[in-house]
Enzyme design. Structure first.
Site, PDB file in Angstrom:
ATOM      1  N   GLY A  62      15.490  -1.149   4.331  1.00  0.00           N
ATOM      2  CA  GLY A  62      15.364  -1.697   2.996  1.00  0.00           C
ATOM      3  C   GLY A  62      14.033  -1.315   2.391  1.00  0.00           C
ATOM      4  O   GLY A  62      13.083  -0.957   3.097  1.00  0.00           O
ATOM      5  N   CYS A  63      13.963  -1.366   1.065  1.00  0.00           N
ATOM      6  CA  CYS A  63      12.733  -0.931   0.393  1.00  0.00           C
ATOM      7  C   CYS A  63      11.573  -1.871   0.691  1.00  0.00           C
ATOM      8  O   CYS A  63      10.479  -1.427   1.062  1.00  0.00           O
ATOM      9  CB  CYS A  63      12.967  -0.804  -1.112  1.00  0.00           C
ATOM     10  SG  CYS A  63      13.713  -2.255  -1.873  1.00  0.00           S
ATOM     11  N   TYR A  64      11.787  -3.176   0.563  1.00  0.00           N
ATOM     12  CA  TYR A  64      10.696  -4.113   0.841  1.00  0.00           C
ATOM     13  C   TYR A  64      10.252  -4.026   2.304  1.00  0.00           C
ATOM     14  O   TYR A  64       9.051  -3.971   2.581  1.00  0.00           O
ATOM     15  CB  TYR A  64      11.120  -5.545   0.505  1.00  0.00           C
ATOM     16  CG  TYR A  64      11.285  -5.852  -0.953  1.00  0.00           C
ATOM     17  CD1 TYR A  64      10.227  -5.683  -1.857  1.00  0.00           C
ATOM     18  CD2 TYR A  64      12.482  -6.340  -1.456  1.00  0.00           C
ATOM     19  CE1 TYR A  64      10.382  -5.997  -3.208  1.00  0.00           C
ATOM     20  CE2 TYR A  64      12.638  -6.654  -2.804  1.00  0.00           C
ATOM     21  CZ  TYR A  64      11.581  -6.483  -3.669  1.00  0.00           C
ATOM     22  OH  TYR A  64      11.730  -6.797  -5.001  1.00  0.00           O
ATOM     23  N   THR A  90      10.295  -1.521   4.238  1.00  0.00           N
ATOM     24  CA  THR A  90       9.520  -0.301   4.461  1.00  0.00           C
ATOM     25  C   THR A  90       8.040  -0.531   4.161  1.00  0.00           C
ATOM     26  O   THR A  90       7.165  -0.251   4.992  1.00  0.00           O
ATOM     27  CB  THR A  90      10.062   0.837   3.561  1.00  0.00           C
ATOM     28  OG1 THR A  90      11.389   1.146   3.994  1.00  0.00           O
ATOM     29  CG2 THR A  90       9.189   2.074   3.628  1.00  0.00           C
ATOM     30  N   GLU A 111       7.135  -0.150  -6.042  1.00  0.00           N
ATOM     31  CA  GLU A 111       7.190  -1.409  -5.316  1.00  0.00           C
ATOM     32  C   GLU A 111       5.842  -1.602  -4.660  1.00  0.00           C
ATOM     33  O   GLU A 111       5.270  -0.672  -4.096  1.00  0.00           O
ATOM     34  CB  GLU A 111       8.285  -1.293  -4.255  1.00  0.00           C
ATOM     35  CG  GLU A 111       8.768  -2.605  -3.758  1.00  0.00           C
ATOM     36  CD  GLU A 111      10.029  -2.406  -2.951  1.00  0.00           C
ATOM     37  OE1 GLU A 111      11.103  -2.210  -3.545  1.00  0.00           O
ATOM     38  OE2 GLU A 111       9.920  -2.414  -1.722  1.00  0.00           O
TER      39      GLU A 111
END
Lengths: 336, 336, 336, 336
Positions: B149-151, B153, B242
């Site tokens: 997931g992006c968060y 990472t 992000e």
């Protein structure tokens, strides 16, 4: 106190209208209409208004609305609007209609551009077009005011005085318009999804936008000859604000100063039109009912620029201004 | 040349992935999957890619995909993804999965956070977690990589080395995260409508975001003790980017310099993690596969900041990086 | 009618203040101060205010100001502000000061964080801190009100009642703050150039922001024990709006409901603090004097969220609210 | 390998150029010029490029540059540019010039619009205008290429084929242009301060923008009669992207289809011009070297729309395309 209802209260124009009306000393908001069934509280529909007024949105019949309100602001979609309004008028309500239903005079033009038969053709052409700067006398005391489209407001205010004075050629006018996204309403759509609009800039409705016949109808009246504007709107990645850049051939011998003076003279007593020397930006008029206008001559063309807040002077502010004119209140009430 | 298919090709991550793969010298894109039936051309789905590759999106069965492709990038929603992937693996495809389906080890945790039973529990906990900086050995040659997931990472890259080195306390970690809107996908929704997001800033999913167990699972492994992070994401009015701001108690006696050196040492050979002295902004990493990390000590807390592009290092760039590791290509191929 | 002057009238807070004061029935704006020499008309400095009031900005001495005004709103930078204010007070003006000069009680703390010696240390600690929700009694009738910083306003309103009630631990509080760019003022700077901020998100002043001692001073009073908050602000690509996400350890045995009830009880008669159940966004309070607050418990932490408009409740709206309290006007006058 | 230098390496166009050149297999970047004295590292000037190339910016004389580089990309301001370029050419460097200095043929026109005497008039009119789609033969092997302005690129690509084919009237052309803010450069200015641009939309340089004579010079050549376009640019609150909406009288009897076919035929072998049916947005071409063009007929006017990324096809991408043409590399190298 005038008892006021708003129909179609979930949208952005209704929210702006409420913010203005809550400051209006002669208004009591008594009903909020919606076509939803679940009777949501206003605070849940417009969180910004939480604590300001304690009302639920209700699915009301025109007769129920007419019982509670002296004046109705209609924020319903075209087609749906005229049906309800006819009934409200029959019940002695006054109506200020945000939809396009009573703006055009000709049922055939309406049907061509809106692809539906007009439900109340007998009233077409007999309503006041709600641009007080041009039609104040008709608005005063009117039962039904057709609140103008946002693009027509800016375009007509910028062009009408110059056409009336014969300073620009009514043929071959180009109106290149740019608008923030609230003008497209509150319903989520694929092309209005945040990442589709943000950092993007696009034309839309080139040659097909429904504000075109509205602009031509009014400008033709003021030019006293038929106009056929080329109107091209663009979506701009911002919430609110609308700018029209109009191009018209200058009448030979006319100078930039003469154009500016024509505009200044025409609007000299108007509280909401500011003829400026600098090139205005939409932020100069954001959250206000002002329309800022300037003019330049480039080669043989007049370049006339008009800026408004599409939600205020282009919708809800104009509606309150019309309301004030209808009832004879000070025209700037709740607007300055 | 590796023949590559992308499933779920209508979304933003698929578009970014295609842009990267079109530059990859070892890749031929051979199929684009969609669950729509009308076989649209890629140029109509992603106008930016017009003229770059001549393919239509097709509703393909896993068997059909497996015939055309050696490696599949799955951009399907969780739940739907695992069903297809199981069949692709059975047909000897390699898979890099963007969904959450194979990230978590424990079917019960999956069911609790995703509210569905996992369709392929036997593979859970046996897949490579696609963060090459931490799990390169497991990714090399893997059949199935769970793209993070992006968060997670950004959060894991920022925190894992400090936890492993015992420089910060694994208890009481707060991760305050901020993301651009592409992270929420391409489907229009009321709260993602342009005027709802623009000029707005809001938290969401406080205490309930599904990336929480993913972060805890990996950080617990690296801390060698269970973590229970408080994770609070916020939506920011921008397309991409992000940033996580993590707060953890510093181990007594540890200095800011020691924290920075721990990070520098850990990532000294990594091509895509940059430990910087200044406070990074998301624009420093926009459209790149970099993760910029810095650290400050304020009072007794370490403030660790990590910035990525959610669509690249947080999704499609990571996927290409994983692809390169799986196949033994230079890890930066198509990414620099 | 109270005769009012604004010093430092070129900035964004002065513009917002003017918009509010022009609606205030008890106020006449009589002077606008600037340190520029060229006496520009207000319409050229703030085009949005063209036609609203006919005043020029003037370089006035404090004595000249005191002759024209009963009450002065000071929008001057710290340091410069205290020098002028001392003289205004000596000339019997009342002052509402937007600068930080009279917010801190301790000259040494001031000198440490602001890197200048305080020019008027004898008044420090004797002024009213302009947060009516906490210090209404001190503000009533005060000669000098220190208008709070924008971050302290949101942070203190969110945390003070919980600390006073002993519901959260005063140690280890983290305040992760996010703000639109108007908070940084109107002077163009390299890092505030449009393309540097747009589509970007960055922390700044981590551990060094000057609002930190202000927050700690007030929270310490309310907690009755010294706090040492970790305060991390971030710049968000939007004009206005500020959100703080505060993290504090919940006192064992305290539930989310108890936290919410504590806040509701504390603010039950306040016109401008709304304790809400949903997660608020900054747009809910944009262009208003409201502060929306909610709370969640995640694990052992309370996550308390506060949203304000940094230019209104975080600056000019608060100033008008303080003005109303000082003079005994209805506190919501010109603000609803 | 061609050794390449970039002069004026601090700006946005230089950063974009570097990102492209770092992917170019035939290029080695050997020098970065600046007029600053402090020799900053590229990573500090453009944090996004950290770790990509290890070079400092240096204040180099033309002779020093010529020693290190075969080809120089000049990103210097007009006036300053020509002085340096003359010396580079004398030292056998090839030059691709981003400034306006060698775009115009006539020194008097240059002096009128740029308010300085041209420092190198003898070369004016003898350089290649860097629009390969129109002037590929002149660019091939050229020593000096004048990289076009961003607005002229979009405007000329949209209009030239229709003028050449006699399908639209060369008189009375209106070009309404809209651009993101990176086109205005990286120097902070009051009117480019984030809160001045954000949520704002404004015209600028109406009738006075310096791209006007450049557009007329090229269009006049292609129309084989003098044009006098009315050119009105607008600033849009976004980073990058440029859209021109051009209005020209259609030659009687010409249909929309004929206009589209004329464009399609003209660009049928061009890798970077896409004639599309839909109305293009700037995001369709963001971060690419494409120019998307469409055409509509509305009444008697052709409405021709062209969209580019002002930093790529409008500047750095065009420069790389020109570089490829000059040296005989594949024209799309580093650009797809």
């Amino acid at each position: 106190m005038i008892r006021v209802a708003i129909l179609g209260a979930t949208g952005y124009t209704a929210r702006e209208l409420l913010e203005l009306l809550l400051r209006h000393p002669e208004v009591e908001v008594t009903a909020l209409g919606t076509r939803q069934e679940d009777r949501p509280h206003l605070a849940n529909v417009h969180p910004a208004l939480r604590g300001r007024i304690d009302l639920c949105l209700e699915n009301l019949s025109p007769a129920e609305v007419a019982e509670r309100a002296d004046c109705v602001f209609g924020c319903l979609p075209h087609g749906a609007s005229a049906e309800v309004i006819a009934e409200l008028l029959d019940n002695d309500c006054r109506v200020i209609d945000f939809s396009a239903d009573y703006r055009l005079n000709d049922p055939d033009v309406y049907e061509k551009w809106y692809q539906v038969k007009h439900p109340d053709p007998k009233r077409m052409g007999k309503t006041a077009y709600g641009l007080p700067e041009l039609f104040r006398d008709q608005i005063r005391g009117a039962d039904l005011v057709a609140n103008p489209g946002c693009y027509p407001t800016a375009a007509i205010l910028a062009l009408a005085p110059l056409l009336r004075a014969g300073k620009v050629n009514p043929q071959g006018i180009v109106i290149d318009a740019k608008s923030g996204v609230t003008g497209a309403g509150r319903s989520p759509k694929a092309h209005l999804h945040f990442p589709e609009i943000n950092e993007n800039l696009m034309p839309y409705g080139v040659g097909t936008h429904r504000h075109t016949p509205e602009i031509d109808q009014i400008l033709s009246t003021w030019a006293e000859v038929e106009t056929n504007v080329v109107f091209t709107p663009h979506l701009i990645p911002m919430d609110r604000g609308e700018l029209i850049t109009a191009y018209a051939d200058v009448t030979p011998g006319t100078t930039e100063n003469q154009l500016r003076e024509t505009l200044q003279e025409f609007y000299k007593d108007e509280p909401f039109v500011r003829i400026v020397d600098h090139l205005p930006g939409t932020k100069d008029v954001a959250h206000t009912n002002f329309c800022d206008v300037t003019v330049r001559v480039v080669g043989s063309k007049a370049v006339i620029i008009g800026a408004i807040d599409n939600l205020i002077k282009g919708a809800s502010g104009a509606a309150v201004q019309n309301f004030n004119v209808v009832y004879g209140f000070k025209e700037t009430m709740a607007l300055l």
